[in-house]
Design a protein around this motif. Sequence first.
Motif, short mmCIF file in Angstrom:
data_model
loop_
_atom_site.label_atom_id
_atom_site.label_comp_id
_atom_site.label_asym_id
_atom_site.label_seq_id
_atom_site.Cartn_x
_atom_site.Cartn_y
_atom_site.Cartn_z
N ALA A 181 0.87 -1.12 -0.02
CA ALA A 181 -0.24 -0.01 0.15
C ALA A 181 0.91 1.27 0.09
O ALA A 181 0.61 2.20 -0.82
N TYR A 182 1.82 1.27 0.92
CA TYR A 182 2.72 2.50 0.93
C TYR A 182 3.63 2.51 -0.35
O TYR A 182 4.24 3.64 -0.65
N GLY A 183 3.94 1.26 -0.88
CA GLY A 183 4.72 1.38 -2.05
C GLY A 183 4.08 2.14 -3.24
O GLY A 183 4.56 3.07 -3.92
N GLU A 184 2.62 1.84 -3.51
CA GLU A 184 1.68 2.51 -4.26
C GLU A 184 1.82 4.01 -4.06
O GLU A 184 1.74 4.69 -4.96
N VAL A 185 1.74 4.41 -2.67
CA VAL A 185 1.80 5.73 -2.52
C VAL A 185 3.07 6.44 -3.11
O VAL A 185 3.25 7.50 -3.50
N LEU A 186 4.30 5.68 -2.98
CA LEU A 186 5.63 6.29 -3.57
C LEU A 186 5.63 6.41 -5.15
O LEU A 186 6.14 7.29 -5.77
N PHE B 282 3.07 5.07 -7.38
CA PHE B 282 1.84 5.44 -8.16
C PHE B 282 0.67 6.62 -7.77
O PHE B 282 -0.25 6.56 -8.15
N GLY B 283 1.29 7.14 -6.81
CA GLY B 283 0.38 8.23 -6.17
C GLY B 283 -0.97 7.84 -5.59
O GLY B 283 -2.02 8.60 -5.39
N GLY B 284 -0.76 6.53 -4.80
CA GLY B 284 -1.67 6.02 -4.35
C GLY B 284 -2.12 6.81 -3.02
O GLY B 284 -1.36 7.46 -2.25
N VAL B 285 -3.30 6.59 -2.25
CA VAL B 285 -3.73 7.05 -0.94
C VAL B 285 -4.15 6.06 -0.03
O VAL B 285 -5.06 5.29 -0.29
N VAL B 286 -3.43 6.15 1.09
CA VAL B 286 -3.98 5.29 2.13
C VAL B 286 -4.91 6.00 2.93
O VAL B 286 -4.19 6.92 4.00
N THR B 287 -6.15 5.67 3.26
CA THR B 287 -6.80 6.52 4.26
C THR B 287 -6.98 6.01 5.45
O THR B 287 -6.68 4.67 5.51
N PRO B 288 -7.41 6.55 6.32
CA PRO B 288 -7.66 5.75 7.83
C PRO B 288 -8.55 4.72 7.77
O PRO B 288 -8.09 3.71 8.42
N MET B 289 -9.65 4.51 6.98
CA MET B 289 -10.37 3.57 6.86
C MET B 289 -9.63 2.21 6.14
O MET B 289 -9.68 1.08 6.55
N ILE B 290 -8.73 2.47 5.15
CA ILE B 290 -8.28 1.44 4.29
C ILE B 290 -7.10 1.20 5.48
O ILE B 290 -7.03 -0.15 5.57
N PHE B 291 -6.46 2.08 6.23
CA PHE B 291 -5.59 1.43 7.03
C PHE B 291 -6.18 0.79 8.22
O PHE B 291 -5.68 -0.34 8.67
N PHE B 292 -7.37 1.20 8.61
CA PHE B 292 -7.98 0.30 9.68
C PHE B 292 -8.56 -1.07 9.11
O PHE B 292 -8.55 -2.23 9.90
N SER B 293 -8.56 -1.21 7.85
CA SER B 293 -8.90 -2.48 7.36
C SER B 293 -7.49 -3.45 7.29
O SER B 293 -7.74 -4.87 7.48
N PHE B 294 -6.38 -2.83 7.16
CA PHE B 294 -5.32 -3.69 7.07
C PHE B 294 -5.10 -4.00 8.47
O PHE B 294 -4.61 -5.16 8.83
N MET B 295 -5.48 -3.28 9.78
CA MET B 295 -5.36 -3.68 10.84
C MET B 295 -6.05 -4.80 11.26
O MET B 295 -5.72 -5.72 12.04
N LEU B 296 -7.39 -4.70 10.67
CA LEU B 296 -8.48 -5.89 10.95
C LEU B 296 -7.76 -7.20 10.46
O LEU B 296 -7.90 -8.33 11.18
#
Length: 320
Positions: free
Chosen positions: A115-120, A122-136
Amino acid sequence: MSDTSLVNSPAAAIGAYCISSIVMTLGNKFVLSGKNFNLNCVVLAVQSLSCLAVIHVLKALGFVSFRKYSNADAKKWFPIAALLVAMIYTASKAIQYLSVPVFTIFKNLTIILIAYGEVLWFGGVVTPMIFFSFMLIVLSSVVAAWSDVTASAGQSINWIGYLWMFSNCFSQAAFVLVLRKRIKVLGFKDMDTMFYNNLLSIPILLVVSVLFEDWSPENVLKNFPEENRFSVIMMMVITGLLSVGISYCSGWCVRVTSSTTYSMVGALNKLPIAVFGLLFFDPVITFMKVFSIVLGFSAGLVYSYAKIQQQKQKETTLPK
């Protein structure tokens, strides 16, 4: 829905990848279970060879097409094949030293790396809700492994296993991210990706097998006993035929969705297998095991909702 829209449909790609991944996983379990087979690179090489044979037959019959081999494309695609082999090999070594629950916990952490590789990249964005799904989804693995972790308390930590596990996390993240970037740069279609992945993996797998696997006469005889040598080879070929589906659907899913979505779907694929295991192979079904599955499905639902909201927000901010 037209053929073109189906090929570019994220839902169709995700569904096909899920089915092919589950079938391939169960097929490999059936082939290797109880046979003490430890020449894993040989199995993977046979699968790649079988996959190549199938797609060449399909091309001859006019069902599929892919670009002709060229040294220039092979040189550009070789790092992808090398990362693919690294991902598979490090996973097999990690699970050799670690228990399956612990392996799963760290495997799911790869999703965050991607996810954070895509941020670097491809300009991806990790929203708080997406991050919460990762934690789940990581939490679901932790819950499933809790009894095993507490049972092993006081024992020495297997640092070799964790070293292989971290290597697998980074190699898998690198493979998925570089795959997506290289597909865009070279303009590879799904069959092109499938052709070069399998073709270039074979020599790498054979070299790795010769260097790191046990080719002593005793071990070869154990892997290919005379009484069922033919059946073992035939089952290797059958799993190779099954690999055609997973090989095509992996590239298709990465192309029409995203690297993170592909990785999340791969993580959620463990859940149907876990359900089958609980129903048919596990004599004891505990609350913690069921709860871990519920958490995993919840993570998928949260992630899907977060991506839908993210897409809606992107559409409303685009210039009219």
